[in-house]
Design a protein around this motif. Structure first.
Motif, mmCIF file in Angstrom:
data_model
loop_
_atom_site.group_PDB
_atom_site.id
_atom_site.type_symbol
_atom_site.label_atom_id
_atom_site.label_comp_id
_atom_site.label_asym_id
_atom_site.label_seq_id
_atom_site.Cartn_x
_atom_site.Cartn_y
_atom_site.Cartn_z
ATOM 1 N N HIS A 166 -11.422 -8.526 -5.466
ATOM 2 C CA HIS A 166 -10.363 -7.433 -6.155
ATOM 3 C C HIS A 166 -11.377 -5.820 -7.107
ATOM 4 O O HIS A 166 -11.056 -5.251 -6.914
ATOM 5 C CB HIS A 166 -9.677 -8.119 -7.201
ATOM 6 C CG HIS A 166 -8.376 -8.846 -7.251
ATOM 7 N ND1 HIS A 166 -8.803 -10.367 -6.091
ATOM 8 C CD2 HIS A 166 -7.425 -8.917 -7.074
ATOM 9 C CE1 HIS A 166 -8.097 -10.533 -5.621
ATOM 10 N NE2 HIS A 166 -6.635 -9.897 -5.991
ATOM 11 N N CYS A 167 -12.472 -6.593 -6.586
ATOM 12 C CA CYS A 167 -12.916 -5.612 -7.914
ATOM 13 C C CYS A 167 -14.211 -4.180 -6.968
ATOM 14 O O CYS A 167 -16.216 -4.573 -8.014
ATOM 15 C CB CYS A 167 -13.665 -6.694 -8.432
ATOM 16 S SG CYS A 167 -12.389 -7.497 -10.154
ATOM 17 N N VAL A 187 -6.747 -4.528 -5.644
ATOM 18 C CA VAL A 187 -6.985 -3.922 -6.668
ATOM 19 C C VAL A 187 -6.134 -3.670 -7.650
ATOM 20 O O VAL A 187 -6.040 -5.155 -8.283
ATOM 21 C CB VAL A 187 -7.889 -2.400 -7.231
ATOM 22 C CG1 VAL A 187 -8.668 -2.231 -8.456
ATOM 23 C CG2 VAL A 187 -9.157 -2.161 -5.991
ATOM 24 N N GLY A 199 -15.640 -3.374 -12.135
ATOM 25 C CA GLY A 199 -15.620 -2.625 -10.877
ATOM 26 C C GLY A 199 -17.497 -2.737 -10.607
ATOM 27 O O GLY A 199 -17.779 -2.170 -11.463
ATOM 28 N N ARG A 213 -9.422 4.086 -6.822
ATOM 29 C CA ARG A 213 -9.187 2.281 -7.618
ATOM 30 C C ARG A 213 -10.281 1.858 -8.625
ATOM 31 O O ARG A 213 -9.541 0.978 -9.192
ATOM 32 C CB ARG A 213 -10.613 1.262 -6.263
ATOM 33 C CG ARG A 213 -9.887 1.509 -5.237
ATOM 34 C CD ARG A 213 -10.271 0.826 -3.991
ATOM 35 N NE ARG A 213 -12.415 1.325 -3.380
ATOM 36 C CZ ARG A 213 -12.868 0.985 -2.715
ATOM 37 N NH1 ARG A 213 -12.952 0.176 -1.811
ATOM 38 N NH2 ARG A 213 -14.429 1.405 -2.257
#
Ligand code: ACM
Length: 504
Positions: free
Chosen positions: A163-164, A189, A212, A232
């Motif tokens: 996700h990051c 994300v 992130g 994002r």
């Protein structure tokens, strides 16, 4: 606050190239010429600690941050296993393996930084030989390390690759600039839940937040870096700044649009994939249905089926559309009369099997199952070079056995099949293919069998003559079986990929 990261004990080949005595072999080395993980790691000797303490002293003078990140990730233990000094040190310190030696290393550095009133952050590998007493853990190889650290009462920053990692692709468009493998679209994300459910509310307090990451192996300019970060980073920011119950992706996208104008007014380069259209064509209740969607709902979608380019005067899409004949589904989003985002174009080829009831003896692997609904009878062929396009169905170590109910008696001439071949990716052609027919759906008889299939290219296409009038057809394609020694994936079951069962 800028938190510097000084990598140790791995990712240190440049330092060892400059000072070979800090390595385990003492041999001269080159600075790495390409990216990756290096076997050349610091030796945990006194010279190394003296050097790193000097470096960290300079770093602390430059960065007033409470935290110093000391890396700790991707440190192969091979040289430590082979080093007489390391083996001796492990005995002397009572360390049972090289992971504990890594923890010894990190603990010593933590002790030094703590004495200087700084705290350490390390990647989740620092858990493996036991955590340093005050360390904060960055959980990157999934959430597991973070959960373990929180349960052990250590602070955690969640930054799972899933996700990051903003160095991953954010769109499947062939026009994307080169990125590292992996796919992380905006909605993924936004779906991050940084506080895992398995933590108690007391343990959850140890989750400081999320991060992130943008690694710049392929990122050559600041503009490209911004393009990978935005929007994002906006999604991740909202995730960490708002309680779960208030997160709503659709609402986020509507607020994002004016925010993008703000970013652009500031000169930030932003990726704009939220107007890209996604199309899917799937059987539904005996019919073939097209669905079109975009992340942002503020544009008007126009589509065509007649081969013409969609314009503002083409039909407007507002509900699923039935496809009744051969053609190409094309769609484009428009805002104030101007095309926005990337449209798409999907050729649809009707045949007798389209939208008929299909039964699979073994379902396709969840990763390659045509988006959760079988795509074997949707009139859409897979990509000729990418088996991961959502149209190929992949069976891991399993054979294909598909039964198609034609509803009524149908006179058929040919059954056409395509298989994907990419042995380097464990994807093999079937050993044999058999087609059977039945009038009652229970008693099947073989119409034709093909053994030994091969192709020079990536696609093996075959048209099998099956002249018959029937109500049911069954296709069996036998999996290649176990991959031979010396090949990629040796000893594992081969994958079998098929895109469409065309019946004419
Ligand atoms: C990492 O991506 N190696 C932390």
């Amino acid at each position: 606050t800028v938190i510097p990261e000084i990598e140790m004990p791995g990712h240190a080949q440049a330092a060892i190239a400059a000072y070979p005595e800090l390595g385990c072999t003492g041999k001269p080395l080159e600075v790495m010429q390409t990216w990756g993980v290096s076997e050349n790691v610091y030796c945990p000797n006194e010279k190394t600690f003296t050097f790193l303490e000097a470096v960290l002293t300079e770093v602390m003078a430059l960065f007033p941050s409470e935290y110093i990140h000391i890396g700790g990730d991707e440190c192969p233990k091979k040289q430590w296993e082979e080093s007489a000094f390391c083996q001796q040190l492990m005995k002397k310190e009572g360390l049972k393996d090289e992971h504990e030696l890594q923890s010894y290393f990190i603990r010593r550095i933590e002790g030094f930084l703590n004495k200087n009133e700084r705290q350490i952050i390390g990647w989740d590998e620092i858990l493996e030989g036991g955590l340093a007493p005050n360390a904060t853990v960055m959980s990157w190889r999934g959430m597991k390390g973070g959960i373990e650290a929180a349960k052990a009462k250590h602070d955690v920053i969640m930054t799972p690759t899933s996700h990051c990692y903003f160095d991953y692709y954010q769109s499947k468009s062939p026009n994307e600039p080169l990125a590292i493998g992996g796919f992380l679209p905006l909605e993924k994300v936004y779906s991050l839940e940084p506080v895992p459910e398995e933590l108690t509310s007391e343990e959850a307090k140890y989750i400081l937040g999320a991060q992130g990451n943008i690694w710049t192996e392929y990122i050559t300019t600041p503009e490209y870096m911004q393009y990978m970060a935005f929007p994002r980073l906006c999604a991740l920011s909202e995730v960490v700044w708002s309680p779960k119950r208030e997160r709503d992706f659709e609402d986020f996208t509507t607020r994002l649009l004016p925010h993008i104008e703000r970013l652009e007014a500031m000169g930030v380069k932003v990726a704009k994939h939220f107007h890209d259209l996604k199309g899917s064509v799937q059987p539904k209740e005996g019919k073939l249905e097209a669905n079109i969607d975009a992340l942002a709902k503020d544009a008007v979608i126009h589509y065509t089926l007649d081969g013409s380019k969609p314009t503002t005067t083409s039909p407007t899409y507002d509900a699923p559309v039935e496809i009744k004949e051969n053609g190409t589904l094309q769609a484009q989003a428009f805002q104030n009369g101007k095309a926005v985002g990337e449209g798409f174009s999907i050729p649809v080829k009707m045949h007798e099997g389209v939208a008929r009831k299909l039964t699979l003896k073994t379902p396709a692997s969840k990763k390659y199952d045509g988006g959760g609904r079988t795509s074997l009878v949707n009139g859409i062929l897979g990509s000729n070079d990418n088996f991961n396009d959502g149209n190929w169905n992949g069976f891991e170590g399993e054979s294909l056995e598909a039964t198609i109910a034609l509803d009524t008696m149908v006179a058929v001439q040919h059954l056409t099949l395509r298989f994907f071949k990419s042995e380097g990716q464990w994807i093999y052609l079937p050993k044999s293919v058999e087609v059977l027919s039945s009038l009652d759906g229970e008693n099947f008889k073989t119409i034709t069998t093909i053994a030994a299939i091969d192709t020079e290219g990536k696609i093996a296409a075959m048209q099998l003559p099956i002249e018959t009038t029937t109500r049911f057809l069954k296709v069996k394609a036998a999996n290649h079986g176990i991959i031979a020694d010396g090949k990629a994936g040796a000893g594992n079951g081969a994958w079998l990929f098929v895109d469409e069962i065309q019946i004419n």
